[in-house]
Design a protein around this motif. Structure first.
Motif, PDB file in Angstrom:
ATOM      1  N   THR A  20       0.853  -1.192   0.000  1.00  0.00           N
ATOM      2  CA  THR A  20       0.000   0.000   0.000  1.00  0.00           C
ATOM      3  C   THR A  20       0.887   1.240   0.000  1.00  0.00           C
ATOM      4  N   SER A  21       1.567   1.433   1.129  1.00  0.00           N
ATOM      5  CA  SER A  21       2.473   2.565   1.299  1.00  0.00           C
ATOM      6  C   SER A  21       3.564   2.094   2.248  1.00  0.00           C
ATOM      7  N   THR A  22       4.810   2.297   1.878  1.00  0.00           N
ATOM      8  CA  THR A  22       5.891   1.821   2.765  1.00  0.00           C
ATOM      9  C   THR A  22       5.835   2.534   4.114  1.00  0.00           C
ATOM     10  N   ASN A  23       5.306   3.773   4.148  1.00  0.00           N
ATOM     11  CA  ASN A  23       5.180   4.458   5.441  1.00  0.00           C
ATOM     12  C   ASN A  23       4.196   3.721   6.359  1.00  0.00           C
ATOM     13  N   GLU A  24       3.111   3.199   5.781  1.00  0.00           N
ATOM     14  CA  GLU A  24       2.137   2.455   6.591  1.00  0.00           C
ATOM     15  C   GLU A  24       2.762   1.188   7.157  1.00  0.00           C
ATOM     16  N   GLU A  44       6.343  -1.084  -5.897  1.00  0.00           N
ATOM     17  CA  GLU A  44       5.066  -0.521  -6.313  1.00  0.00           C
ATOM     18  C   GLU A  44       4.184  -0.240  -5.109  1.00  0.00           C
ATOM     19  N   GLN A  45       3.614   0.983  -5.052  1.00  0.00           N
ATOM     20  CA  GLN A  45       2.696   1.331  -3.972  1.00  0.00           C
ATOM     21  C   GLN A  45       1.306   1.596  -4.559  1.00  0.00           C
ATOM     22  N   SER A  46       0.274   1.029  -3.914  1.00  0.00           N
ATOM     23  CA  SER A  46      -1.086   1.311  -4.376  1.00  0.00           C
ATOM     24  C   SER A  46      -1.640   2.564  -3.706  1.00  0.00           C
ATOM     25  N   LYS A  47      -1.051   2.939  -2.548  1.00  0.00           N
ATOM     26  CA  LYS A  47      -1.532   4.133  -1.845  1.00  0.00           C
ATOM     27  C   LYS A  47      -0.378   5.002  -1.373  1.00  0.00           C
ATOM     28  N   GLY A  48       0.542   5.290  -2.272  1.00  0.00           N
ATOM     29  CA  GLY A  48       1.675   6.161  -1.941  1.00  0.00           C
ATOM     30  C   GLY A  48       1.154   7.535  -1.556  1.00  0.00           C
ATOM     31  N   ARG A  49       1.678   8.084  -0.478  1.00  0.00           N
ATOM     32  CA  ARG A  49       1.147   9.343   0.039  1.00  0.00           C
ATOM     33  C   ARG A  49       2.197  10.435   0.103  1.00  0.00           C
ATOM     34  N   GLY A  50       1.723  11.672  -0.065  1.00  0.00           N
ATOM     35  CA  GLY A  50       2.565  12.845   0.152  1.00  0.00           C
ATOM     36  C   GLY A  50       2.038  13.604   1.359  1.00  0.00           C
ATOM     37  N   ARG A  51       2.444  14.843   1.478  1.00  0.00           N
ATOM     38  CA  ARG A  51       1.954  15.674   2.589  1.00  0.00           C
ATOM     39  C   ARG A  51       0.508  16.067   2.355  1.00  0.00           C
ATOM     40  N   LEU A  52      -0.154  16.468   3.436  1.00  0.00           N
ATOM     41  CA  LEU A  52      -1.474  17.087   3.360  1.00  0.00           C
ATOM     42  C   LEU A  52      -2.456  16.269   2.530  1.00  0.00           C
ATOM     43  N   THR A  55      -1.257  12.539  -3.047  1.00  0.00           N
ATOM     44  CA  THR A  55      -0.774  11.194  -3.386  1.00  0.00           C
ATOM     45  C   THR A  55       0.625  11.269  -4.006  1.00  0.00           C
ATOM     46  N   TRP A  56       1.355  10.158  -3.862  1.00  0.00           N
ATOM     47  CA  TRP A  56       2.664  10.005  -4.507  1.00  0.00           C
ATOM     48  C   TRP A  56       2.524   8.919  -5.549  1.00  0.00           C
ATOM     49  N   GLN A  57       2.828   9.246  -6.795  1.00  0.00           N
ATOM     50  CA  GLN A  57       2.633   8.300  -7.884  1.00  0.00           C
ATOM     51  C   GLN A  57       3.950   7.921  -8.509  1.00  0.00           C
ATOM     52  N   PRO A 107       9.470  22.439   2.877  1.00  0.00           N
ATOM     53  CA  PRO A 107      10.130  21.676   3.929  1.00  0.00           C
ATOM     54  C   PRO A 107      10.578  20.285   3.526  1.00  0.00           C
ATOM     55  N   ASN A 108      10.085  19.751   2.398  1.00  0.00           N
ATOM     56  CA  ASN A 108      10.225  18.298   2.254  1.00  0.00           C
ATOM     57  C   ASN A 108      10.538  17.795   0.845  1.00  0.00           C
ATOM     58  N   ASP A 109      11.053  18.654  -0.023  1.00  0.00           N
ATOM     59  CA  ASP A 109      11.294  18.184  -1.390  1.00  0.00           C
ATOM     60  C   ASP A 109      12.741  18.390  -1.815  1.00  0.00           C
ATOM     61  N   LEU A 115      12.677  21.554 -10.970  1.00  0.00           N
ATOM     62  CA  LEU A 115      11.657  20.502 -11.057  1.00  0.00           C
ATOM     63  C   LEU A 115      11.811  19.517  -9.900  1.00  0.00           C
ATOM     64  N   LYS A 116      10.656  18.991  -9.451  1.00  0.00           N
ATOM     65  CA  LYS A 116      10.698  18.093  -8.287  1.00  0.00           C
ATOM     66  C   LYS A 116      11.173  16.704  -8.681  1.00  0.00           C
ATOM     67  N   ILE A 117      12.174  16.217  -7.963  1.00  0.00           N
ATOM     68  CA  ILE A 117      12.703  14.883  -8.251  1.00  0.00           C
ATOM     69  C   ILE A 117      12.495  13.939  -7.075  1.00  0.00           C
ATOM     70  N   CYS A 118      12.221  14.500  -5.905  1.00  0.00           N
ATOM     71  CA  CYS A 118      12.106  13.662  -4.703  1.00  0.00           C
ATOM     72  C   CYS A 118      11.190  14.321  -3.690  1.00  0.00           C
ATOM     73  N   GLY A 119      10.345  13.499  -3.057  1.00  0.00           N
ATOM     74  CA  GLY A 119       9.503  13.980  -1.965  1.00  0.00           C
ATOM     75  C   GLY A 119       9.774  13.149  -0.718  1.00  0.00           C
ATOM     76  N   ILE A 120       9.654  13.778   0.432  1.00  0.00           N
ATOM     77  CA  ILE A 120       9.945  13.110   1.703  1.00  0.00           C
ATOM     78  C   ILE A 120       8.757  13.306   2.637  1.00  0.00           C
ATOM     79  N   GLY A 137       9.777   8.518   5.002  1.00  0.00           N
ATOM     80  CA  GLY A 137       9.482   7.948   3.685  1.00  0.00           C
ATOM     81  C   GLY A 137      10.110   8.781   2.579  1.00  0.00           C
ATOM     82  N   ILE A 138      10.792   8.116   1.668  1.00  0.00           N
ATOM     83  CA  ILE A 138      11.490   8.821   0.592  1.00  0.00           C
ATOM     84  C   ILE A 138      11.034   8.267  -0.755  1.00  0.00           C
ATOM     85  N   GLY A 139      10.620   9.164  -1.634  1.00  0.00           N
ATOM     86  CA  GLY A 139      10.269   8.777  -3.000  1.00  0.00           C
ATOM     87  C   GLY A 139      11.164   9.546  -3.957  1.00  0.00           C
TER      88      GLY A 139
HETATM   89  C1  BTN Z   1       5.708  14.596  -0.777  1.00  0.00           C
HETATM   90  O1  BTN Z   1       6.254  14.976  -1.812  1.00  0.00           O
HETATM   91  O2  BTN Z   1       4.777  15.202  -0.233  1.00  0.00           O
HETATM   92  C2  BTN Z   1       6.225  13.382  -0.080  1.00  0.00           C
HETATM   93  C3  BTN Z   1       6.205  12.151  -0.934  1.00  0.00           C
HETATM   94  C4  BTN Z   1       6.740  10.955  -0.182  1.00  0.00           C
HETATM   95  C5  BTN Z   1       6.703   9.699  -0.992  1.00  0.00           C
HETATM   96  C6  BTN Z   1       7.332   8.531  -0.304  1.00  0.00           C
HETATM   97  S1  BTN Z   1       7.447   7.093  -1.335  1.00  0.00           S
HETATM   98  C7  BTN Z   1       7.849   6.091   0.032  1.00  0.00           C
HETATM   99  C8  BTN Z   1       6.982   6.573   1.179  1.00  0.00           C
HETATM  100  N1  BTN Z   1       5.693   5.930   1.181  1.00  0.00           N
HETATM  101  C9  BTN Z   1       4.702   6.798   0.984  1.00  0.00           C
HETATM  102  O3  BTN Z   1       3.487   6.498   0.932  1.00  0.00           O
HETATM  103  N2  BTN Z   1       5.186   8.042   0.846  1.00  0.00           N
HETATM  104  C10 BTN Z   1       6.632   8.056   0.959  1.00  0.00           C
END
Ligand code: BTN
Ligand code: ATP
Length: 254
Positions: A20-24, A44-52, A55-57, A107-109, A115-120, A137-139
Motif C-alpha cells: 500500500t504505502s511503505t510508510n504504513e 510498487e505502492q497502491s496508496k503512496g502518500r505525500g503531505r497534506l 498522493t505520490w505516484q 520543507p520536504n522536497d 523541477l521536483k525529483i524527490c519527496g519526503i 518515507g522517501i520517494g
Molecule cells: C511529498 O512529496 O509530499 C512526499 C512524498 C513521499 C513519498 C514517499 S514514497 C515512500 C513513502 N511511502 C509513501 O506512501 N510516501 C513516501
C-alpha cells in the motif's frame, strides 16, 4: 546489499514487490519494535502518500520508494528536522553518485533545475513530549520517462530525464543509505545545528521573493532561511520576520 557501509540505516531490509504505502508498513513494524534503521522498500505502492493528504505516484520499478524506521531521543517538535536531514542526504547522494547538483526545497522536497525529483514524508508517534518512533518515507524519481511525468504538468523530473540514460537503482540506494547513516549519526551527536548549515548551503530560493500559503493564509516576502529548529523564516515587506512550521504551509516563488 552486503557491502553497504552503514551502522544503523539499512542493516535490516524488508522488501515487498508491492504494497500500500511503505510508510504504513513501516509504522506497523515500528510499533512492533523492529530494529532501528530498518528500511521497508517496494517496487510498487497502491496508496503512496505525500503531505497534506496528497498522493505520490510512481510506476512499478521506476523509482526508489522506501521508508526508514528511527527511534530518536527527540521531541515531537524536532521531527521536521528528519525530513530536512533526508533531503540533504538525497542531495549529497545525487552529487556523489552522479555529479548532479540538486537543491532542497523547504520543507520536504528535492529539486533539480526547478523541477521536483524527490519527496519526503516524515511521520511519527509520540507520548507526551517524547517521540516513540519516526518513519521517514522517501520517494525518488529515477527511471521514469518524460511520459511517466506528464501527469504532474511541468513540475517533475527524474534522473533518467536529467541524464538521458537509465540508472541502476541499487547503486543510488546504497549511497543514499550511507548518507542517511552519516547524517543521522551527526544529528545524534551534535543535534540539528550542523545539518542546518548543510541544508542552507543547498537550499532553493534563499534571498528570493516567495509566497507561503496555508489553508486560510497567504504571506509574501523574502525567504531569509530557517531557524535553529528548521522552521521557515520569511521577511515580510514591513521588515518583520515571520516564522512558519512545516505542518501547515506550502512554499513557492512569488
Ligand atoms: C511529498 O512529496 O509530499 C512526499 C512524498 C513521499 C513519498 C514517499 S514514497 C515512500 C513513502 N511511502 C509513501 O506512501 N510516501 C513516501
Ligand atoms: P509542498 O510540499 O510545497 O506543499 P508539493 O506540491 O510538492 O508542495 P507535496 O505534498 O510535497 O506537495 O507532494 C505531493 C505532490 O507531489 C502531489 O500533489 C503531486 O503533485 C506531486 N507528485 C506525486 N508524485 C510525484 C512524483 N513521482 N514526482 C514528482 N511529483 C510528484
Amino acid at each position: 546489499q552486503t557491502d553497504i557501509k552503514t551502522h544503523i540505516i539499512g542493516q535490516t531490509v524488508r522488501y515487498y514487490k508491492t504494497t500500500t504505502s511503505t510508510n504504513e508498513v513501516a509504522k506497523d513494524l515500528a510499533r512492533q519494535g523492529i530494529t532501528e534503521g530498518a528500511i521497508i522498500i517496494t517496487e510498487e505502492q497502491s496508496k503512496g502518500r505525500g503531505r497534506l493528504g496528497r498522493t505520490w505516484q510512481c510506476p512499478p520499478r521506476t523509482g526508489l520508494c522506501f521508508s526508514v524506521v528511527l527511534f530518536p531521543r527527540a521531541n515531537p517538535m524536532e521531527v521536521p528536522q528528519f525530513t530536512m536531514l533526508a533531503a540533504v542526504a538525497v542531495v549529497k547522494a545525487l552529487y556523489r553518485t552522479l555529479g548532479l547538483r540538486a537543491q532542497v526545497k523547504w520543507p520536504n522536497d528535492v529539486y533539480i533545475e526547478g523541477l521536483k525529483i524527490c519527496g519526503i514524508l516524515a511521520e511519527m508517534a509520540a507520548e507526551a513530549d517524547r517521540v516513540k518512533y519516526v518513519v521517514l518515507g522517501i520517494g525518488l524519481n529515477v527511471n521514469q520517462s518524460k511520459e511517466d511525468l506528464v501527469c504532474f504538468g511541468n513540475t517533475a523530473t527524474s534522473l533518467r530525464v536529467q541524464l538521458g540514460r537509465t540508472l541502476l537503482r541499487s547503486q543510488i540506494l546504497k549511497v543514499l543509505l550511507e548518507e542517511l547513516d552519516n547524517l543521522y549519526t551527526l544529528w545524534q551527536q551534535e543535534g540539528f545545528l550542523p545539518l542546518k548549515g548543510l541544508w542552507r548551503d543547498n537550499a532553493l530560493w534563499i534571498g528570493n521573493k516567495v509566497q507561503v500559503s496555508g489553508l486560510n493564509s497567504n504571506y509574501q516576502g523574502t525567504m531569509e532561511g530557517i531557524d535553529d529548529g528548521g522552521a521557515l523564516l520569511l521577511r515580510l515587506y514591513d521588515g518583520t520576520i515571520k516564522t512558519f512550521y512545516s505542518g501547515e504551509v506550502s512554499l513557492r516563488p512569488a
